[in-house]
Motif scaffolding. Structure first.
Motif, PDB file in Angstrom:
ATOM      1  N   LEU A   1      34.100  53.066  55.825  1.00 11.84           N
ATOM      2  CA  LEU A   1      33.022  52.811  56.788  1.00 11.84           C
ATOM      3  C   LEU A   1      32.968  53.913  57.845  1.00 11.84           C
ATOM      4  O   LEU A   1      31.890  54.415  58.186  1.00 11.84           O
ATOM      5  CB  LEU A   1      33.228  51.452  57.460  1.00 11.84           C
ATOM      6  N   ASN A   2      34.127  54.284  58.357  1.00 13.63           N
ATOM      7  CA  ASN A   2      34.164  55.337  59.375  1.00 13.63           C
ATOM      8  C   ASN A   2      33.755  56.688  58.798  1.00 13.63           C
ATOM      9  O   ASN A   2      33.118  57.495  59.482  1.00 13.63           O
ATOM     10  CB  ASN A   2      35.562  55.422  59.992  1.00 13.63           C
ATOM     11  N   GLN A   3      34.109  56.927  57.531  1.00 13.88           N
ATOM     12  CA  GLN A   3      33.714  58.187  56.899  1.00 13.88           C
ATOM     13  C   GLN A   3      32.204  58.226  56.679  1.00 13.88           C
ATOM     14  O   GLN A   3      31.564  59.267  56.877  1.00 13.88           O
ATOM     15  CB  GLN A   3      34.447  58.365  55.569  1.00 13.88           C
ATOM     16  N   ILE A   4      31.624  57.109  56.280  1.00  9.69           N
ATOM     17  CA  ILE A   4      30.173  57.039  56.102  1.00  9.69           C
ATOM     18  C   ILE A   4      29.475  57.316  57.431  1.00  9.69           C
ATOM     19  O   ILE A   4      28.481  58.053  57.489  1.00  9.69           O
ATOM     20  CB  ILE A   4      29.754  55.656  55.550  1.00  9.69           C
ATOM     21  N   LYS A   5      30.013  56.754  58.494  1.00  5.10           N
ATOM     22  CA  LYS A   5      29.433  56.994  59.824  1.00  5.10           C
ATOM     23  C   LYS A   5      29.489  58.480  60.175  1.00  5.10           C
ATOM     24  O   LYS A   5      28.512  59.055  60.679  1.00  5.10           O
ATOM     25  CB  LYS A   5      30.182  56.170  60.873  1.00  5.10           C
ATOM     26  N   LYS A   6      30.632  59.117  59.902  1.00  2.00           N
ATOM     27  CA  LYS A   6      30.768  60.550  60.180  1.00  2.00           C
ATOM     28  C   LYS A   6      29.749  61.358  59.382  1.00  2.00           C
ATOM     29  O   LYS A   6      29.153  62.313  59.884  1.00  2.00           O
ATOM     30  CB  LYS A   6      32.181  61.030  59.829  1.00  2.00           C
ATOM     31  N   ILE A   7      29.563  60.977  58.125  1.00  5.34           N
ATOM     32  CA  ILE A   7      28.612  61.694  57.269  1.00  5.34           C
ATOM     33  C   ILE A   7      27.196  61.553  57.820  1.00  5.34           C
ATOM     34  O   ILE A   7      26.449  62.534  57.913  1.00  5.34           O
ATOM     35  CB  ILE A   7      28.689  61.170  55.822  1.00  5.34           C
ATOM     36  N   LEU A   8      26.826  60.340  58.194  1.00  3.95           N
ATOM     37  CA  LEU A   8      25.483  60.112  58.734  1.00  3.95           C
ATOM     38  C   LEU A   8      25.265  60.924  60.010  1.00  3.95           C
ATOM     39  O   LEU A   8      24.224  61.564  60.183  1.00  3.95           O
ATOM     40  CB  LEU A   8      25.274  58.624  59.016  1.00  3.95           C
ATOM     41  N   VAL A   9      26.250  60.903  60.882  1.00  5.24           N
ATOM     42  CA  VAL A   9      26.133  61.651  62.145  1.00  5.24           C
ATOM     43  C   VAL A   9      26.041  63.154  61.874  1.00  5.24           C
ATOM     44  O   VAL A   9      25.269  63.868  62.517  1.00  5.24           O
ATOM     45  CB  VAL A   9      27.334  61.338  63.068  1.00  5.24           C
ATOM     46  N   SER A  10      26.809  63.630  60.892  1.00  2.00           N
ATOM     47  CA  SER A  10      26.810  65.071  60.598  1.00  2.00           C
ATOM     48  C   SER A  10      25.475  65.553  60.041  1.00  2.00           C
ATOM     49  O   SER A  10      25.167  66.743  60.103  1.00  2.00           O
ATOM     50  CB  SER A  10      27.933  65.405  59.606  1.00  2.00           C
ATOM     51  N   HIS A  11      24.680  64.632  59.497  1.00  2.00           N
ATOM     52  CA  HIS A  11      23.381  65.011  58.926  1.00  2.00           C
ATOM     53  C   HIS A  11      22.242  64.919  59.945  1.00  2.00           C
ATOM     54  O   HIS A  11      21.099  65.246  59.610  1.00  2.00           O
ATOM     55  CB  HIS A  11      23.059  64.138  57.710  1.00  2.00           C
ATOM     56  N   LYS A  12      22.548  64.494  61.154  1.00  3.47           N
ATOM     57  CA  LYS A  12      21.500  64.417  62.173  1.00  3.47           C
ATOM     58  C   LYS A  12      21.204  65.802  62.740  1.00  3.47           C
ATOM     59  O   LYS A  12      22.107  66.622  62.902  1.00  3.47           O
ATOM     60  CB  LYS A  12      21.936  63.488  63.314  1.00  3.47           C
ATOM     61  N   ASN A  13      19.935  66.039  63.059  1.00  3.54           N
ATOM     62  CA  ASN A  13      19.583  67.301  63.703  1.00  3.54           C
ATOM     63  C   ASN A  13      19.737  67.167  65.219  1.00  3.54           C
ATOM     64  O   ASN A  13      20.254  66.160  65.715  1.00  3.54           O
ATOM     65  CB  ASN A  13      18.157  67.738  63.317  1.00  3.54           C
ATOM     66  N   ASN A  14      19.295  68.172  65.948  1.00  2.73           N
ATOM     67  CA  ASN A  14      19.457  68.162  67.410  1.00  2.73           C
ATOM     68  C   ASN A  14      18.706  67.030  68.098  1.00  2.73           C
ATOM     69  O   ASN A  14      18.983  66.696  69.246  1.00  2.73           O
ATOM     70  CB  ASN A  14      19.002  69.502  67.998  1.00  2.73           C
ATOM     71  N   HIS A  15      17.745  66.457  67.384  1.00  2.00           N
ATOM     72  CA  HIS A  15      16.965  65.355  67.948  1.00  2.00           C
ATOM     73  C   HIS A  15      17.475  63.993  67.473  1.00  2.00           C
ATOM     74  O   HIS A  15      16.838  62.965  67.714  1.00  2.00           O
ATOM     75  CB  HIS A  15      15.488  65.513  67.572  1.00  2.00           C
ATOM     76  N   GLY A  16      18.610  64.003  66.781  1.00  3.07           N
ATOM     77  CA  GLY A  16      19.185  62.749  66.314  1.00  3.07           C
ATOM     78  C   GLY A  16      18.505  62.176  65.091  1.00  3.07           C
ATOM     79  O   GLY A  16      18.634  60.987  64.794  1.00  3.07           O
ATOM     80  N   VAL A  17      17.778  63.024  64.356  1.00  2.33           N
ATOM     81  CA  VAL A  17      17.031  62.568  63.180  1.00  2.33           C
ATOM     82  C   VAL A  17      17.658  63.148  61.912  1.00  2.33           C
ATOM     83  O   VAL A  17      18.023  64.321  61.860  1.00  2.33           O
ATOM     84  CB  VAL A  17      15.552  63.012  63.268  1.00  2.33           C
ATOM     85  N   ILE A  18      17.801  62.307  60.892  1.00  2.68           N
ATOM     86  CA  ILE A  18      18.279  62.774  59.590  1.00  2.68           C
ATOM     87  C   ILE A  18      17.063  63.184  58.770  1.00  2.68           C
ATOM     88  O   ILE A  18      16.257  62.342  58.373  1.00  2.68           O
ATOM     89  CB  ILE A  18      19.076  61.675  58.863  1.00  2.68           C
ATOM     90  N   GLU A  19      16.923  64.477  58.550  1.00  5.19           N
ATOM     91  CA  GLU A  19      15.744  64.990  57.846  1.00  5.19           C
ATOM     92  C   GLU A  19      15.974  65.129  56.344  1.00  5.19           C
ATOM     93  O   GLU A  19      15.116  64.769  55.544  1.00  5.19           O
ATOM     94  CB  GLU A  19      15.346  66.352  58.426  1.00  5.19           C
ATOM     95  N   ASP A  20      17.123  65.673  55.970  1.00  3.27           N
ATOM     96  CA  ASP A  20      17.361  65.972  54.554  1.00  3.27           C
ATOM     97  C   ASP A  20      18.004  64.768  53.865  1.00  3.27           C
ATOM     98  O   ASP A  20      19.224  64.677  53.718  1.00  3.27           O
ATOM     99  CB  ASP A  20      18.257  67.206  54.431  1.00  3.27           C
ATOM    100  N   LEU A  21      17.165  63.838  53.444  1.00  3.06           N
ATOM    101  CA  LEU A  21      17.658  62.623  52.789  1.00  3.06           C
ATOM    102  C   LEU A  21      18.324  62.937  51.455  1.00  3.06           C
ATOM    103  O   LEU A  21      19.269  62.261  51.048  1.00  3.06           O
ATOM    104  CB  LEU A  21      16.499  61.648  52.573  1.00  3.06           C
ATOM    105  N   GLU A  22      17.832  63.960  50.792  1.00  5.30           N
ATOM    106  CA  GLU A  22      18.398  64.324  49.489  1.00  5.30           C
ATOM    107  C   GLU A  22      19.844  64.796  49.632  1.00  5.30           C
ATOM    108  O   GLU A  22      20.720  64.407  48.857  1.00  5.30           O
ATOM    109  CB  GLU A  22      17.545  65.422  48.845  1.00  5.30           C
ATOM    110  N   ALA A  23      20.097  65.633  50.642  1.00  5.78           N
ATOM    111  CA  ALA A  23      21.455  66.135  50.872  1.00  5.78           C
ATOM    112  C   ALA A  23      22.388  64.997  51.273  1.00  5.78           C
ATOM    113  O   ALA A  23      23.546  64.941  50.843  1.00  5.78           O
ATOM    114  CB  ALA A  23      21.440  67.209  51.959  1.00  5.78           C
ATOM    115  N   LEU A  24      21.881  64.083  52.092  1.00  6.65           N
ATOM    116  CA  LEU A  24      22.675  62.930  52.514  1.00  6.65           C
ATOM    117  C   LEU A  24      23.031  62.064  51.307  1.00  6.65           C
ATOM    118  O   LEU A  24      24.195  61.676  51.124  1.00  6.65           O
ATOM    119  CB  LEU A  24      21.898  62.106  53.541  1.00  6.65           C
ATOM    120  N   ASP A  25      22.040  61.767  50.487  1.00  3.00           N
ATOM    121  CA  ASP A  25      22.268  60.932  49.306  1.00  3.00           C
ATOM    122  C   ASP A  25      23.251  61.602  48.350  1.00  3.00           C
ATOM    123  O   ASP A  25      24.125  60.947  47.768  1.00  3.00           O
ATOM    124  CB  ASP A  25      20.937  60.673  48.597  1.00  3.00           C
TER     125      ASP A  25
END
Length: 270
Positions: free
Chosen positions: A71-95
């Protein structure tokens, strides 16, 4: 690239659920750990660590521990994919990153980790790709070995051993150290750098100059290729699999730094 508001809202909902899950699992893990420690002391004193009761207690603790780490690793991954505005743009890379964890956990039969990553991976919105784009799209998936290597290097660059922890088998040895001693050795050198104010390190490719002469070495510098490396690793691969990871103490960077700091009154052999 922009993401629709409904997709951003969906991601926020998943993050909120994840935060709640982490909180609840942490509470549950605390209770289970307290219970398990009691059983451990009891069976240590009675020399009955092979008893069914203790094995069941240990399994329960391992499961909740793996879930919490996931769970904590998933959270880190999600946070690492956010841009400067706090938005995850590249859904493909995240998936793709989450799927890599699912594949490796499945391969290693780490069922709790697989289930946890799969659950949140399925909940997150996916890139909306047209049939035409799918026909044209040719993606060369990196092997699990490549992903493990990339994740290790990412952990080194970010001075965070926990990034790499889920990808090591319980019975896997690196540098002749078991999983937890190897992770501890990483953490100790990372903690030292953090104590002197280093938050991230810069990677460079070098070659070994002593034990494995000419082999590729990954060097990590406090400043890009300035001074000697803060640390360096040799990653041994065979037939597409990682066989060993160990520190290299004399690569290009170390040799270059040694040359630059020679004592003119001493005759050197190199």
């Amino acid at each position: 690239m922009t993401i629709r508001t409904d997709i951003q809202n969906k991601i926020s909902q998943v993050l909120n659920e994840l935060e709640d899950d982490i909180e609840e699992t942490t509470k549950e893990a605390t209770i289970i750990l307290r219970y398990h420690r009691g059983k451990l002391m009891k069976h240590l004193n009675n020399d009955t660590l092979d008893s069914e009761e203790f094995i069941e207690s240990e399994e329960k603790w391992d499961n909740i521990d793996n879930k919490l780490k996931s769970l904590n690793q998933i959270k880190k991954i999600l946070v690492s994919h956010k841009n400067n505005h706090g938005v995850i743009e590249d859904l493909e890379a995240l998936d793709k990153e989450l799927t890599e964890y699912v594949d490796i956990a499945n391969e290693k039969k780490l069922h709790i980790i697989e289930e946890t990553f799969r659950y949140y991976g399925d909940k997150l919105p996916k890139e909306d790709t047209s049939i035409e784009d799918l026909i044209k799209l040719k993606i060369k998936e990196s092997s699990n070995s490549q992903f493990i290597k990339e994740t290790f290097l990412k952990a080194c660059q970010n001075l965070d051993a926990s990034i790499f922890e889920p990808l090591i088998d319980e019975d896997q040895y690196f540098e002749e150290l078991d999983k937890y001693r190897f992770l501890q050795s990483m953490k100790e050198q990372f903690d030292y750098l953090k104590e002197i104010g280093v938050e991230k390190v810069h990677i460079a490719i070098g070659t070994c100059k002593m034990c494995y002469t000419g082999e590729k070495v990954y060097e990590f510098y406090k400043e890009p290729k300035k001074g000697k490396p803060a640390f360096a690793y040799n990653i041994q691969e065979k037939d597409g699999n990682i066989k060993d990871i160990f520190r290299c103490n004399f690569s290009d960077g170390y040799e270059r730094d040694a040359r630059n700091n020679r004592d003119p009154d001493i005759e050197y052999l190199f």
